[in-house]
Design a protein around this motif. Sequence first.
Motif, PDB file in Angstrom:
ATOM      1  N   PRO A 187       8.626 -60.003  34.721  1.00 56.38           N
ATOM      2  CA  PRO A 187       8.776 -61.368  34.737  1.00 56.38           C
ATOM      3  C   PRO A 187       8.007 -62.057  36.007  1.00 56.38           C
ATOM      4  CG  PRO A 187      10.777 -60.056  35.032  1.00 56.38           C
ATOM      5  CD  PRO A 187       9.726 -59.068  35.160  1.00 56.38           C
ATOM      6  N   HIS A 188       6.882 -61.282  36.465  1.00 57.21           N
ATOM      7  CA  HIS A 188       5.914 -61.857  37.676  1.00 57.21           C
ATOM      8  C   HIS A 188       4.756 -62.202  36.870  1.00 57.21           C
ATOM      9  CE1 HIS A 188       8.499 -60.552  40.875  1.00 57.21           C
ATOM     10  NE2 HIS A 188       8.557 -59.141  40.432  1.00 57.21           N
ATOM     11  N   GLY A 197      -5.579 -60.417  29.898  1.00 55.08           N
ATOM     12  CA  GLY A 197      -6.647 -59.825  28.935  1.00 55.08           C
ATOM     13  C   GLY A 197      -6.061 -59.535  27.606  1.00 55.08           C
ATOM     14  N   ALA A 198      -4.834 -60.124  27.239  1.00 59.18           N
ATOM     15  CA  ALA A 198      -4.324 -60.015  26.017  1.00 59.18           C
ATOM     16  C   ALA A 198      -3.259 -61.145  25.751  1.00 59.18           C
ATOM     17  CB  ALA A 198      -3.604 -58.545  26.031  1.00 59.18           C
ATOM     18  N   THR A 199      -2.782 -61.318  24.561  1.00 58.55           N
ATOM     19  CA  THR A 199      -1.934 -62.131  24.310  1.00 58.55           C
ATOM     20  C   THR A 199      -1.097 -61.570  23.018  1.00 58.55           C
ATOM     21  OG1 THR A 199      -1.227 -64.325  23.474  1.00 58.55           O
ATOM     22  CG2 THR A 199      -3.350 -63.420  22.509  1.00 58.55           C
ATOM     23  N   ALA A 200       0.356 -61.738  23.088  1.00 59.34           N
ATOM     24  CA  ALA A 200       0.946 -61.520  22.142  1.00 59.34           C
ATOM     25  C   ALA A 200       0.844 -62.428  20.927  1.00 59.34           C
ATOM     26  CB  ALA A 200       2.726 -61.558  22.166  1.00 59.34           C
ATOM     27  N   VAL A 201       1.014 -61.921  19.628  1.00 60.05           N
ATOM     28  CA  VAL A 201       1.036 -62.433  18.303  1.00 60.05           C
ATOM     29  C   VAL A 201       2.418 -62.655  17.718  1.00 60.05           C
ATOM     30  CG1 VAL A 201      -0.100 -63.062  16.159  1.00 60.05           C
ATOM     31  CG2 VAL A 201      -1.583 -62.009  17.962  1.00 60.05           C
ATOM     32  N   LEU A 202       3.160 -63.648  17.787  1.00 62.03           N
ATOM     33  CA  LEU A 202       4.499 -63.743  17.224  1.00 62.03           C
ATOM     34  C   LEU A 202       4.668 -64.086  15.773  1.00 62.03           C
ATOM     35  CD1 LEU A 202       6.461 -65.064  20.187  1.00 62.03           C
ATOM     36  CD2 LEU A 202       5.814 -62.760  19.796  1.00 62.03           C
ATOM     37  N   GLY A 227       7.281 -60.596  27.327  1.00 60.94           N
ATOM     38  CA  GLY A 227       6.358 -60.679  28.138  1.00 60.94           C
ATOM     39  C   GLY A 227       5.379 -59.495  28.251  1.00 60.94           C
ATOM     40  N   PHE A 228       4.612 -59.109  29.266  1.00 61.90           N
ATOM     41  CA  PHE A 228       3.642 -58.133  29.499  1.00 61.90           C
ATOM     42  C   PHE A 228       3.791 -57.448  30.448  1.00 61.90           C
ATOM     43  CE2 PHE A 228       1.153 -60.053  25.928  1.00 61.90           C
ATOM     44  CZ  PHE A 228       0.622 -58.867  25.298  1.00 61.90           C
ATOM     45  N   LEU A 229       3.539 -55.883  30.626  1.00 59.73           N
ATOM     46  CA  LEU A 229       3.330 -54.997  31.834  1.00 59.73           C
ATOM     47  C   LEU A 229       2.020 -54.778  31.553  1.00 59.73           C
ATOM     48  CD1 LEU A 229       4.960 -53.419  33.778  1.00 59.73           C
ATOM     49  CD2 LEU A 229       4.787 -51.614  32.238  1.00 59.73           C
ATOM     50  N   HIS A 230       1.365 -54.879  32.835  1.00 57.72           N
ATOM     51  CA  HIS A 230      -0.098 -54.783  33.119  1.00 57.72           C
ATOM     52  C   HIS A 230      -0.244 -53.512  34.082  1.00 57.72           C
ATOM     53  CE1 HIS A 230      -4.342 -55.033  34.017  1.00 57.72           C
ATOM     54  NE2 HIS A 230      -4.453 -55.839  32.742  1.00 57.72           N
ATOM     55  N   LEU A 231      -1.070 -52.510  33.847  1.00 56.59           N
ATOM     56  CA  LEU A 231      -1.492 -51.611  34.870  1.00 56.59           C
ATOM     57  C   LEU A 231      -1.406 -51.909  36.190  1.00 56.59           C
ATOM     58  CD1 LEU A 231      -2.149 -48.366  35.053  1.00 56.59           C
ATOM     59  CD2 LEU A 231      -4.673 -49.335  34.744  1.00 56.59           C
TER      60      LEU A 231
END
Length: 324
Positions: A206-207, A232-237, A311-315
């Motif tokens: 969520p951050h 560095g990325a985006t979701a394509v829905l 959302g995204f989880l990043h390293l």
Amino acid sequence: MRKPSPVIDVARRTLQIEAAALTNLIDTIDARFEASVTAIYACEGRVIVTGIGKTALVGKKIVATLNSTGTPATFLHAADAIHGDIGMVQPNDIVLAISRSGETAELKMLALLTRQLGNPLIAMVSRPDCSLGQSADYLLLAPFDREADPNELAPTTSTTLQMALGDAVATSLLALRGFSPEDFARYHPGGSLGKQMYLRVSDLYPHNQQPVVRPSTSLQETVLEMTAKCLGATAVLEEGSDRLAGIVTDGDLRRLLSSTTNLVRVTAAKMMTATPKTVHKDTLAIRALATLRQHSITQLPVVGDEGEYLGFLHLHDLVREGLV
């Protein structure tokens, strides 16, 4: 040829003496040890660990280990105990007194006071026939032939054995209690070990911002979305849906630019990675890290119970939490 070093010789000799003593300690784990551990396990109060001098320091370490593995314990200095602090010993407590000789005046007095109070007494000593050992209800034996220092005076072998014996008690209690990794995490919530057991993806993603494009989104708009959201990325829905059709990463853009010259009609659908690796929001963060490492990627789309994009989880999220 290199001359023999007295420093190296003494250091190696010290470790050899202590290692041999530790090996011999294994043979002392018998019915007396089991009785001591069983008494602590049955105790409805705390383990009051006491000592004086170097054994006081050993006692504090044993207290810390017991507390961190689910056995309530506290430290009572033997000298303080006979000058009033014995009042901290409550009726349901059990006392563990640590002494190399078992003849220290303060500990002998403390043993007498403990018996008058009616509390069980465990003696961790090197000989069973010492005064402290004779007055105790239970024995933890840590016999040794000699201290490891060249003069055979400084507590070295003896304190090493006491520390190891304390670990053996704590781990035996841990097994009796069925103390799990999840229990350990509750006692260590601030450390990286604890975080491995309780920190979940839902605590982290969520951050981050939630980059989103559709399959028909142009190359320019896709790049702008990725730049604005800094992941560095985006979701394509899927069109008109919150379910993933794929993701576009910096790597996808580089591969596109190296293989295509006509970029006018390029859309997200043409450059995305379809059916990407995802992670459920309730997954432990340490498991998500394993997925990132396994596939040599730096981000994972997060999905919910119905497969919806969240959302995204990043390293970097995992690095920030000290899991990497």
